[in-house]
Design a protein around this motif. Structure first.
Motif, mmCIF file in Angstrom:
data_model
loop_
_atom_site.group_PDB
_atom_site.id
_atom_site.type_symbol
_atom_site.label_atom_id
_atom_site.label_comp_id
_atom_site.label_asym_id
_atom_site.label_seq_id
_atom_site.Cartn_x
_atom_site.Cartn_y
_atom_site.Cartn_z
ATOM 1 N N ASP A 97 0.994 -1.075 0.079
ATOM 2 C CA ASP A 97 0.012 -0.071 -0.257
ATOM 3 C C ASP A 97 0.797 0.979 -0.333
ATOM 4 O O ASP A 97 0.453 2.015 -0.404
ATOM 5 N N ASP A 98 2.056 0.622 -0.093
ATOM 6 C CA ASP A 98 2.914 2.424 0.641
ATOM 7 C C ASP A 98 3.718 2.260 -0.212
ATOM 8 O O ASP A 98 4.535 3.612 -0.658
ATOM 9 N N ALA A 99 3.654 1.068 -1.708
ATOM 10 C CA ALA A 99 4.671 1.419 -2.335
ATOM 11 C C ALA A 99 4.347 2.839 -3.561
ATOM 12 O O ALA A 99 5.202 3.375 -4.210
ATOM 13 N N ASP A 100 2.848 4.075 -3.555
ATOM 14 C CA ASP A 100 2.681 4.783 -4.307
ATOM 15 C C ASP A 100 3.211 5.491 -4.065
ATOM 16 O O ASP A 100 3.816 6.816 -4.817
ATOM 17 N N ASP A 101 4.098 6.425 -2.229
ATOM 18 C CA ASP A 101 4.421 7.279 -1.814
ATOM 19 C C ASP A 101 5.698 7.650 -2.202
ATOM 20 O O ASP A 101 5.800 8.796 -2.144
ATOM 21 N N GLY A 102 6.357 6.457 -2.524
ATOM 22 C CA GLY A 102 8.032 6.962 -2.935
ATOM 23 C C GLY A 102 7.988 7.053 -4.993
ATOM 24 O O GLY A 102 9.651 7.436 -4.876
ATOM 25 N N ASP A 103 7.432 5.723 -4.791
ATOM 26 C CA ASP A 103 7.343 5.641 -6.372
ATOM 27 C C ASP A 103 6.469 6.608 -7.354
ATOM 28 O O ASP A 103 6.512 5.477 -8.974
ATOM 29 N N GLU A 104 6.740 7.699 -7.090
ATOM 30 C CA GLU A 104 5.893 8.462 -8.079
ATOM 31 C C GLU A 104 6.597 9.254 -9.453
ATOM 32 O O GLU A 104 6.281 8.759 -10.314
ATOM 33 N N ASP A 105 8.106 9.232 -8.865
ATOM 34 C CA ASP A 105 8.538 9.387 -10.241
ATOM 35 C C ASP A 105 9.238 8.329 -11.217
ATOM 36 O O ASP A 105 9.136 7.994 -12.573
ATOM 37 N N ASP A 106 9.327 7.261 -10.775
ATOM 38 C CA ASP A 106 9.141 6.010 -11.341
ATOM 39 C C ASP A 106 8.038 6.018 -12.135
ATOM 40 O O ASP A 106 8.128 5.175 -14.088
ATOM 41 N N SER A 107 7.026 6.362 -12.204
ATOM 42 C CA SER A 107 5.377 6.563 -12.786
ATOM 43 C C SER A 107 5.704 6.940 -14.325
ATOM 44 O O SER A 107 5.193 6.821 -15.219
ATOM 45 N N ILE A 108 6.248 8.048 -13.638
ATOM 46 C CA ILE A 108 6.366 8.946 -15.139
ATOM 47 C C ILE A 108 6.922 8.644 -15.968
ATOM 48 O O ILE A 108 6.832 7.984 -17.644
ATOM 49 N N VAL A 111 12.751 5.315 -17.209
ATOM 50 C CA VAL A 111 14.105 5.516 -16.701
ATOM 51 C C VAL A 111 14.184 7.588 -15.995
ATOM 52 O O VAL A 111 15.461 7.120 -15.533
ATOM 53 N N GLY A 112 13.171 7.414 -15.275
ATOM 54 C CA GLY A 112 12.938 8.151 -13.786
ATOM 55 C C GLY A 112 13.812 9.998 -14.665
ATOM 56 O O GLY A 112 13.736 10.492 -13.562
ATOM 57 N N ARG A 113 12.663 9.897 -15.906
ATOM 58 C CA ARG A 113 13.140 11.197 -16.063
ATOM 59 C C ARG A 113 12.134 12.397 -15.516
ATOM 60 O O ARG A 113 10.595 11.631 -15.475
ATOM 61 N N PRO A 114 11.873 13.433 -16.486
ATOM 62 C CA PRO A 114 10.017 14.287 -15.456
ATOM 63 C C PRO A 114 9.189 14.246 -16.209
ATOM 64 O O PRO A 114 8.930 14.872 -15.935
ATOM 65 N N TYR A 148 18.159 9.953 -28.006
ATOM 66 C CA TYR A 148 17.147 8.840 -27.649
ATOM 67 C C TYR A 148 18.134 8.023 -27.031
ATOM 68 O O TYR A 148 17.659 7.040 -26.011
ATOM 69 N N GLY A 149 19.377 7.724 -27.015
ATOM 70 C CA GLY A 149 20.195 6.780 -25.893
ATOM 71 C C GLY A 149 20.423 7.409 -24.831
ATOM 72 O O GLY A 149 20.320 6.217 -24.203
ATOM 73 N N LEU A 150 21.053 8.616 -25.190
ATOM 74 C CA LEU A 150 21.017 9.369 -23.364
ATOM 75 C C LEU A 150 19.484 9.444 -22.098
ATOM 76 O O LEU A 150 19.735 9.074 -21.756
ATOM 77 N N TRP A 151 18.628 9.698 -23.501
ATOM 78 C CA TRP A 151 17.314 9.679 -22.455
ATOM 79 C C TRP A 151 17.200 7.920 -22.179
ATOM 80 O O TRP A 151 17.002 8.813 -20.627
ATOM 81 N N PHE A 152 17.472 7.448 -22.420
ATOM 82 C CA PHE A 152 16.781 5.978 -22.469
ATOM 83 C C PHE A 152 18.460 5.293 -21.674
ATOM 84 O O PHE A 152 18.126 4.076 -20.933
ATOM 85 N N LYS A 153 19.413 5.935 -20.807
ATOM 86 C CA LYS A 153 20.175 5.892 -20.974
ATOM 87 C C LYS A 153 21.386 4.542 -20.822
ATOM 88 O O LYS A 153 21.221 3.239 -20.054
#
Length: 193
Positions: A97-108, A111-114, A148-153
């Motif tokens: 249940d608490d996984a949604d609190d810290g993983d908001e950036d991963d849902s965007i 590769v963790g981009r903004p 494109y390669g830089l974006w996807f690390k």
């Protein structure tokens, strides 16, 4: 208010799929229009057919909610090419249940981009078209592959190999088909090769 919160509010109001569909609609319409300017009419057949299929598919996706049921299910429903249950992909673990609190950036972004990966792909595809028009596809392709390669690390080795492959493919089109993709309409108008 930071960039992330502003971005999330804007994205919540717009459906990114419709932005991509609009870009595809405009691009395919432009491609069809330009085929009527070709000097050799038989050379226009393939681009006209390809753009026509993209245009029809895009219009079907845009107006899918108005389609009759059999056509709607063909257009809008996902086809399972491989019969795999979602449970097999995710595993038997229950989501916390608490996984949604810290993983908001991963849902965007994966590769963790903004911003969303699909929005970045749309932006860079339009940028590739504009850059290819300006300097030539032969020179825009390695730039596109690099960004494109830089974006996807991707690793530097993979990016370097992909950049070299993109140059070789462009040179193949240049040599084998005699396409002048080394010249742009704004810069390098006489070509470099």
């Amino acid at each position: 208010m930071g960039f992330q919160s502003t971005y999330r509010k804007v994205v919540a109001r717009i459906d990114l799929e419709y932005i991509l569909l609009f870009i595809m609609l405009v691009a395919s319409g432009y491609m069809i229009w330009e085929t009527f300017n070709f000097g050799i009419s038989s050379a226009a057949t393939f681009p006209r057919l390809t753009a026509g299929f993209v245009l029809i598919g895009t219009l079907l996706l845009v107006f899918r909610s108005y389609l009759p049921d059999p056509l709607y299910s063909f257009v809008a429903e996902s086809a399972d090419l491989i019969n795999v249950d979602d449970d097999e992909l995710v595993g038997d673990e229950e989501p916390a249940d608490d996984a949604d609190d810290g993983d908001e950036d991963d849902s965007i972004s994966t590769v963790g981009r903004p911003i969303h990966d699909s929005l970045f792909t749309s932006i860079i595809a339009v940028g590739y078209g504009i850059l290819g028009y300006a300097i030539g596809i032969l020179w825009a392709s390695p730039i596109f592959v690099f960004v494109y390669g830089l974006w996807f690390k991707l690793s530097w080795k993979v990016i370097l190999v992909l950049v070299v492959v993109s140059i070789l493919i462009g040179l193949g089109f240049y040599e084998a088909l005699g396409l002048r993709i080394d010249r742009g309409n704004i810069f390098f108008t006489e070509g470099i090769l």
